[in-house]
Design an enzyme around this catalytic site. Structure first.
Site, PDB file in Angstrom:
ATOM      1  N   GLU A  18      96.158   3.802  87.394  1.00 52.95           N
ATOM      2  CA  GLU A  18      96.216   5.048  87.051  1.00 52.95           C
ATOM      3  C   GLU A  18      97.590   5.439  86.456  1.00 52.95           C
ATOM      4  O   GLU A  18      98.639   5.136  86.987  1.00 52.95           O
ATOM      5  CB  GLU A  18      95.877   5.867  88.223  1.00 52.95           C
ATOM      6  CG  GLU A  18      94.360   5.574  88.720  1.00 52.95           C
ATOM      7  CD  GLU A  18      94.000   6.299  90.110  1.00 52.95           C
ATOM      8  OE1 GLU A  18      94.578   7.449  90.185  1.00 52.95           O
ATOM      9  OE2 GLU A  18      93.446   5.531  91.026  1.00 52.95           O
ATOM     10  N   GLU A  28      91.581  16.045  87.499  1.00 55.19           N
ATOM     11  CA  GLU A  28      91.444  15.877  88.959  1.00 55.19           C
ATOM     12  C   GLU A  28      92.119  16.868  89.686  1.00 55.19           C
ATOM     13  O   GLU A  28      93.140  17.156  89.468  1.00 55.19           O
ATOM     14  CB  GLU A  28      91.817  14.770  89.305  1.00 55.19           C
ATOM     15  CG  GLU A  28      91.204  14.289  90.959  1.00 55.19           C
ATOM     16  CD  GLU A  28      91.791  12.855  91.357  1.00 55.19           C
ATOM     17  OE1 GLU A  28      90.860  11.839  90.956  1.00 55.19           O
ATOM     18  OE2 GLU A  28      92.776  12.787  91.999  1.00 55.19           O
TER      19      GLU A  28
END
Length: 334
Positions: A138, A249
């Site tokens: 990520e 997120e």
């Protein structure tokens, strides 16, 4: 840069030579304190909402939400208490063999309501069964007062090989990611940042698997590579990814029993469009032929669209793109 049949090759291993121009566009400025690290973002003129060249798409049928809920169940590993939940607004591709991903995303100073919460925008490269063996790589930007001690958007990396249980970490907080460029500070504050109804600044990220040695490389902007995740770290990602995801997120700790007002992206809904909402543009994946191609069949999903939503399309200037984000708590998100 080599291009054939609409594909753009990342280049040869182990470093993406054909993507590294002689002119370094990304500069890092250093002072004596950690707060003095800055990664520069690039100004971009938002053109992704022109009605004469845009085809909007929305993918949020019930079956998509059910499938996505199952996939994102892995995020429960990150929760520290029973009253803390994770919210997402993302685009993803799945069901194929992927060897990397690339996109440009604008940077915002998202308001985070509690030090225990964070807001991030990133690319996920994923492989595994979404059980205990999930592998992820990520990278993106995040606002995390708990991690960094301030509310600046910061360039970050993350990895795990066991669904966020024991392995992996942010940035260089554990052994794993190998930094090869000391001109880019991982965890640095990003500057300048986008302004609502004003100038937009974005960063470009490329994660790419070296076909010879198997390492996963990270490039920020169009300059030299930042470093790599060694192939030996991973089980499933030792081969390839089976899912790539792009988007936002937020951690929701439900302060006072209500949804958090922590913002995702700009803190505005995607319907506000250019210069107001957060975006990902030129969303691409690296295919089996080691070529960058548009992320075809990109599915868009927001697990709580009253809090944070997503809306996308495609045009010649931005390729596949989407706007995403929102304010968190509001009349539609109590």
């Amino acid at each position: 840069m080599d291009s054939t049949c609409g594909k753009t090759r990342p280049g040869g291993a182990p470093i993406i030579g054909s993507l590294v121009p002689l002119l370094l566009l990304l500069l890092v400025f250093f002072s004596s304190s950690p707060a003095g690290f800055f990664v520069s973002a690039h100004k971009h003129h938002a053109r992704g909402n022109k009605s004469n060249s845009t085809s909007w798409a929305a993918f949020r049928p019930k079956e998509e939400l059910v499938a996505y809920t199952r996939i994102m169940a892995r995020m429960a590993r990150m929760e520290k208490s029973s009253n803390k939940t994770i919210r997402h607004a993302v685009g993803y591709v799945t069901g194929d063999q992927f060897y990397g991903a690339k996109a440009s995303l604008n940077v915002w100073s998202a308001n985070v309501a509690s030090p225990a919460e964070f807001s991030l925008s990133q690319i996920w490269v994923i492989s595994g069964s979404f059980g205990n063996d999930l592998n992820t790589i990520e990278g993106g930007w995040q606002v995390s007062p708990e991690l960094y001690g301030d509310s600046n958007p910061r360039f970050f990396t993350y990895w795990t090989t066991d669904a966020y249980q024991e392995t992996g970490c942010y940035n260089l907080h554990c052994s794993g990611f190998v930094q090869t460029n000391n001109r880019i500070a991982i965890g640095a504050a990003i500057s300048p940042i986008s302004v609502y109804n004003g100038r937009q600044y974005d960063i470009s990220l490329l994660i790419w698997k070296d076909p010879r040695r198997g390492h996963w490389w990270l490039q920020l902007g169009s300059g030299p590579l930042v470093g790599y995740w060694p192939s030996f770290l991973f089980s499933h990602l030792g081969g390839h990814a089976n899912m790539v995801q792009f988007g936002g997120e937020v951690v929701n700790s439900r302060p006072s029993g209500s949804h958090t007002p922590t913002q995702m992206g700009s803190g505005h809904f995607p319907r506000e469009g250019a210069n107001r909402a957060a975006y990902f543009r030129n969303v691409q994946v690296v295919d089996w032929d080691n070529s960058l191609v548009p992320a075809a069949a990109l599915r868009l999903v927001a697990d709580h669209p009253g809090c944070y939503d997503i809306k996308g399309g495609s045009n010649r200037a931005w390729g596949n793109y989407f706007y995403y984000g929102g304010p968190g708590r509001n009349v539609h998100c109590p």
